[in-house]
Structure formats: structure tokens, C-alpha cells
Design an enzyme around this catalytic site. Structure first.
Site, PDB file in Angstrom:
ATOM      1  N   ASP A  12       0.866  -1.183   0.000  1.00 18.56           N
ATOM      2  CA  ASP A  12       0.000   0.000   0.000  1.00 18.56           C
ATOM      3  C   ASP A  12       0.906   1.238   0.000  1.00 18.56           C
ATOM      4  O   ASP A  12       1.770   1.384   0.857  1.00 18.56           O
ATOM      5  CB  ASP A  12      -0.880  -0.020   1.259  1.00 18.56           C
ATOM      6  CG  ASP A  12      -1.931   1.082   1.270  1.00 18.56           C
ATOM      7  OD1 ASP A  12      -3.084   0.789   1.657  1.00 18.56           O
ATOM      8  OD2 ASP A  12      -1.617   2.239   0.922  1.00 18.56           O
ATOM      9  N   ASP A 110      -4.139   2.469  -4.831  1.00 18.03           N
ATOM     10  CA  ASP A 110      -2.712   2.459  -4.479  1.00 18.03           C
ATOM     11  C   ASP A 110      -2.306   1.193  -3.737  1.00 18.03           C
ATOM     12  O   ASP A 110      -1.357   1.204  -2.981  1.00 18.03           O
ATOM     13  CB  ASP A 110      -2.372   3.692  -3.627  1.00 18.03           C
ATOM     14  CG  ASP A 110      -2.897   3.554  -2.202  1.00 18.03           C
ATOM     15  OD1 ASP A 110      -3.904   2.857  -1.994  1.00 18.03           O
ATOM     16  OD2 ASP A 110      -2.280   4.147  -1.298  1.00 18.03           O
ATOM     17  N   GLU A 111      -3.052   0.115  -3.907  1.00 19.93           N
ATOM     18  CA  GLU A 111      -2.697  -1.087  -3.154  1.00 19.93           C
ATOM     19  C   GLU A 111      -2.967  -2.356  -3.949  1.00 19.93           C
ATOM     20  O   GLU A 111      -3.845  -2.376  -4.818  1.00 19.93           O
ATOM     21  CB  GLU A 111      -3.463  -1.125  -1.832  1.00 19.93           C
ATOM     22  CG  GLU A 111      -4.960  -1.083  -2.012  1.00 19.93           C
ATOM     23  CD  GLU A 111      -5.690  -1.089  -0.686  1.00 19.93           C
ATOM     24  OE1 GLU A 111      -5.965  -2.194  -0.187  1.00 19.93           O
ATOM     25  OE2 GLU A 111      -5.968  -0.007  -0.150  1.00 19.93           O
TER      26      GLU A 111
HETATM   27  P1  TTP Z   1      -5.194   5.021   1.376  1.00 24.78           P
HETATM   28  O1  TTP Z   1      -4.133   4.036   1.007  1.00 24.78           O
HETATM   29  O2  TTP Z   1      -6.228   4.616   2.359  1.00 24.78           O
HETATM   30  O3  TTP Z   1      -4.550   6.385   1.939  1.00 24.78           O
HETATM   31  P2  TTP Z   1      -3.163   7.062   1.593  1.00 24.78           P
HETATM   32  O4  TTP Z   1      -2.402   6.290   0.581  1.00 24.78           O
HETATM   33  O5  TTP Z   1      -3.401   8.491   1.286  1.00 24.78           O
HETATM   34  O6  TTP Z   1      -2.443   7.028   2.994  1.00 24.78           O
HETATM   35  P3  TTP Z   1      -1.796   5.772   3.739  1.00 24.78           P
HETATM   36  O7  TTP Z   1      -1.984   4.583   2.875  1.00 24.78           O
HETATM   37  O8  TTP Z   1      -0.367   6.146   3.912  1.00 24.78           O
HETATM   38  O9  TTP Z   1      -2.520   5.692   5.040  1.00 24.78           O
HETATM   39  O10 TTP Z   1      -5.951   5.488   0.071  1.00 24.78           O
HETATM   40  C1  TTP Z   1      -5.276   5.700  -1.152  1.00 24.78           C
HETATM   41  C2  TTP Z   1      -5.790   6.939  -1.832  1.00 24.78           C
HETATM   42  O11 TTP Z   1      -7.201   6.860  -1.971  1.00 24.78           O
HETATM   43  C3  TTP Z   1      -5.509   8.189  -1.036  1.00 24.78           C
HETATM   44  O12 TTP Z   1      -4.251   8.778  -1.356  1.00 24.78           O
HETATM   45  C4  TTP Z   1      -6.661   9.079  -1.367  1.00 24.78           C
HETATM   46  C5  TTP Z   1      -7.776   8.137  -1.739  1.00 24.78           C
HETATM   47  N1  TTP Z   1      -8.777   8.073  -0.661  1.00 24.78           N
HETATM   48  C6  TTP Z   1     -10.063   8.554  -0.891  1.00 24.78           C
HETATM   49  O13 TTP Z   1     -10.383   8.991  -1.992  1.00 24.78           O
HETATM   50  N2  TTP Z   1     -10.969   8.508   0.134  1.00 24.78           N
HETATM   51  C7  TTP Z   1     -10.655   8.008   1.365  1.00 24.78           C
HETATM   52  O14 TTP Z   1     -11.500   7.987   2.270  1.00 24.78           O
HETATM   53  C8  TTP Z   1      -9.319   7.522   1.586  1.00 24.78           C
HETATM   54  C9  TTP Z   1      -8.926   6.972   2.925  1.00 24.78           C
HETATM   55  C10 TTP Z   1      -8.425   7.582   0.557  1.00 24.78           C
HETATM   56 MG    MG Z   2      -2.094   4.223   0.781  1.00 25.79          MG
END
Ligand code: TTP
Ligand code: MG
Length: 360
Positions: A12, A110-111
Site C-alpha cells: 500500500d 494504491d494497493e
Molecule cells: P489510502 O491508502 O487509504 O490512503 P493514503 O495512501 O493516502 O495514505 P496511507 O496509505 O499512507 O494511510 O488510500 C489511497 C488513496 O485513496 C488516497 O491517497 C486518497 C484516496 N482516498 C479517498 O479517496 N478517500 C478516502 O477515504 C481515503 C482513505 C483515501
Molecule cells: Mg495508501
């Protein structure tokens, strides 16, 4: 069963949208960066979509009202999202990940899950492979958090444990032990409803869930209970499934006779919306762009599109968007032959989150 048969990674990217923005503009590096609605000097409506870890130090997080974020950190850089850029970068990241795995399953923008069973002989090698992937992503400007486990659920939960730039390895023999102190909400299939239900039964942490007989879990959740039992006992066996993601889904209806009654047109459009939501949910997908198509008598066809701030699979949000796109044509008073609705800009809903909730 003492041997680890599979090795699964869950990768992720850290603060994905915010980091993409930093790659575009390196002067943002090291600064609190917030992606979301315009804060309008503290009066803005809407929410934080995500933010950099520098911003998280101030207490900012996804979903927080942007006005609150502004109060906590007025000096952050506030940016509107550039979704098409994120989607493009996401597919490059996925290509990079795929090269290291036997099978890859993208589970969000992103995962991804990587089944690397044939690539590594033991957990030491698995760790080295994870470090290689991390290094490659770093060259691309990203840090990521990786969970390594014998199955998808343990890998996924592990990747969430040491963010950012984490690497958490859970050997097969240690899965139950690793899970036991964690709150039930870390389980990717346990959403708010399931959590509430379990908490009403006094179950707060996974060790308490591990003590519940499988029979009880299936009584509560049906098939979902079998899966949940496997997860908490560390023996869940779901395969990493490379799934084709459709680019869009659409449905349309041609009227038997051309119509100009907008009450009827909206009603049909609503039914089409319901159909789309059904199909999205079946595929575990969410959308961010809504389109309509309207064809007048004589085949003149118009399309309109609108992009929402966040991904959703909500019927209400879809219906509101459809109606607002169609309204423009209401004035024209022309006879209509066909109406169509389309959702695009799709992502895969995070692993099974809603599945177990619907059982509960
Ligand atoms: P995440 O992987 O949950 O968040 P992140 O990558 O920003 O942060 P981290 O993994 O380090 O905790 O989500 C990936 C992307 O998806 C994030 O950059 C923005 C988007 N997103 C949304 O659109 N809505 C949401 O509620 C969340 C959590 C993320
Ligand atoms: Mg993320």
C-alpha cells in the site's frame, strides 16, 4: 499444517495522492500537503481526501472536514485533487508491482496483493524481495508499506501496522498470535455494522473473536462466518485473483415511443441508476464519474459527464448526479428517444469490506 504454503504481500503506497503531487512539484516535499476541498480560509465545505504524513502530525486525516483541517494547520498546502493523474500513476505502479509476482490483485488505487510463492523460498527471501520492491518504488518517488503473510488477510492487516514505510512479516506459525491483540476493526471485512454487532456481544479484540466457535460465526454471518473464522484462525485461503477491471459500466433504455415527459425520463433514469449500482456492488466497484446520454428524435445524441469529489457506490449520490446532468435538457421540450447512464473512473472497493456488513 505447520508449513507456510504461500507467501502473499500486500503493498500500500503511503499518502498516495499527496505523494503524487510531491512528485509533480518537488518543492512540496517535506511539507504538510492536503488534498481535498478548497478550505476557503476556514469557511470551506467538503473534506480532506488524504494528506501527507507531515500534515498528519497536526492531526489531519482522511474524511476530516476541511474547515477543521484549516484550523489545525492553516499553513499546509491545500490542493484540489487531480484524479486522472492519480489513475495514470496508479497503473504505472501496478505494472511495477506485477513484475515481481506470480499473480497480482489490485485492491484499490494504491494497493495490491502479490502472490510471490514461487519467487521466494523462505521468509528471509520474501523480506529481501519486499526491500527490492520498496527500493524500486522509492526511485519513483514513493514509500510504501508492505505486509507479508501466508494469506491475504494477514498480509493486508500487516501492511497497515507500521505505516509509513513499513515492512511487517507474519510467519504462518505466528498469525494467530499477531492478530490476537488487535481490535476487530482491523479486519478488512469488518465494517461499522459488523463491528457494532460484535461489540454488542462483548467482542472488541481479535483474541475474543478467536475464542468464538466457527458454528457461532456461521450462525451469525452465514458464509461470511466461515471466512471470518478462517481469518482469525490464520487459515483463510482466498486466492490472489487477477481481476480485469472494467473501464466503465453503462445501461440505456430506448423508449417504445418518443417522450418529452421529464417525470417519466427521470423515473427511467432512476431505474437505470439502480441497475448500475447493483452491477457495481456485484463487482465490488466504486465510481467517481457519472455520465448521461440523451438521444432526441432524429438521432441527435448528447452526452454529459460529471466527476464527484470522492469514489462512491452510493445510489443517492448517483441519482443526484444523473438528475443534475439531465436537467439541462428539460428546457428544450424536444422528443426523446433514448436515455442512458454510465459510471466510469472505477476502482475496486477495498477487500470485501461491505460483504460481511451485508451479512450482519
Ligand atoms: P489510502 O491508502 O487509504 O490512503 P493514503 O495512501 O493516502 O495514505 P496511507 O496509505 O499512507 O494511510 O488510500 C489511497 C488513496 O485513496 C488516497 O491517497 C486518497 C484516496 N482516498 C479517498 O479517496 N478517500 C478516502 O477515504 C481515503 C482513505 C483515501
Ligand atoms: Mg495508501
Amino acid at each position: 499444517m505447520t508449513e507456510q504454503e504461500r507467501t502473499i504481500f500486500h503493498v500500500d503506497i503511503d499518502a498516495f495522492y499527496a505523494t503524487v503531487e510531491m512528485r509533480e512539484d518537488p518543492s512540496l516535499k517535506g511539507r504538510p500537503v492536503v488534498i481535498g476541498a478548497d478550505p476557503e480560509g476556514g469557511k470551506g465545505r467538503g473534506v480532506v481526501i488524504t494528506c501527507s504524513y507531515e500534515a498528519r502530525k497536526f492531526g489531519l486525516k482522511s474524511g476530516m472536514p476541511i474547515s477543521r483541517a484549516y484550523k489545525l494547520c492553516p499553513d499546509a498546502v491545500y490542493l484540489r485533487p487531480n484524479f486522472s493523474l492519480y489513475a495514470k500513476v496508479s497503473s504505472n505502479v501496478m505494472e511495477l508491482l506485477k513484475r515481481h509476482a506470480d499473480r497480482t490483485e489490485q485492491s484499490g488505487i494504491d494497493e495490491a496483493f502479490l502472490d510471490v510463492s514461487s519467487k521466494v523460498k523462505n521468509l528471509e527471501e520474501a523480506k529481501l524481495l519486499a526491500l527490492i520492491i520498496k527500493q524500486e518504488l522509492r526511485t519513483e518517488g514513493f514509500t510504501c508499506s508492505v505486509g507479508i503473510g501466508p494469506n491475504k488477510s494477514s498480509a493486508k492487516i500487516a501492511s497497515d501496522q507500521n505505516k509509513p514505510d513499513g515492512l511487517t512479516v507474519v510467519p504462518f506459525s505466528k498469525v494467530k498470535e499477531f492478530l490476537s491483540p488487535l481490535p476487530i476493526s482491523v479486519i478488512p471485512g469488518v465494517g461499522p455494522k459488523t463491528r457494532e454487532f460484535l461489540e454488542e456481544h462483548g467482542i472488541i479484540t481479535i483474541d475474543q473473536l478467536q475464542a468464538i466457535p466457527g458454528k457461532q460465526l456461521t450462525d451469525w454471518f452465514g458464509k461470511g462466518g466461515v471466512w471470518l473464522w478462517g481469518v482469525v484462525q490464520g487459515v483463510e485461503q482466498l486466492v490472489v485473483e487477477p481481476r480485469e477491471m472494467p473501464r466503465s459500466l453503462s445501461v440505456e433504455r430506448t423508449f417504445r415511443k418518443d417522450v418529452r415527459d421529464y417525470k417519466l425520463i427521470y423515473k427511467v433514469a432512476e431505474e437505470l441508476g439502480e441497475e448500475l449500482i447493483r452491477r457495481l456492488k456485484l463487482g465490488g466497484l466504486r465510481f467517481r464519474t457519472v455520465g448521461i446520454r440523451i438521444r432526441f428524435r432524429g438521432f441527435e445524441t448528447h452526452t454529459r459527464e460529471k466527476t464527484l469529489v470522492e469514489y462512491t457506490d452510493g445510489l443517492e449520490e448517483l441519482q443526484v448526479a444523473i438528475k443534475s446532468l439531465l436537467e439541462e435538457f428539460e428546457e428544450s421540450d424536444r422528443l426523446i428517444r433514448l436515455v442512458g447512464v454510465r459510471v466510469s473512473d472505477l476502482i475496486r472497493e477495498k477487500v470485501q469490506r461491505s460483504t460481511l456488513d451485508s451479512w450482519a
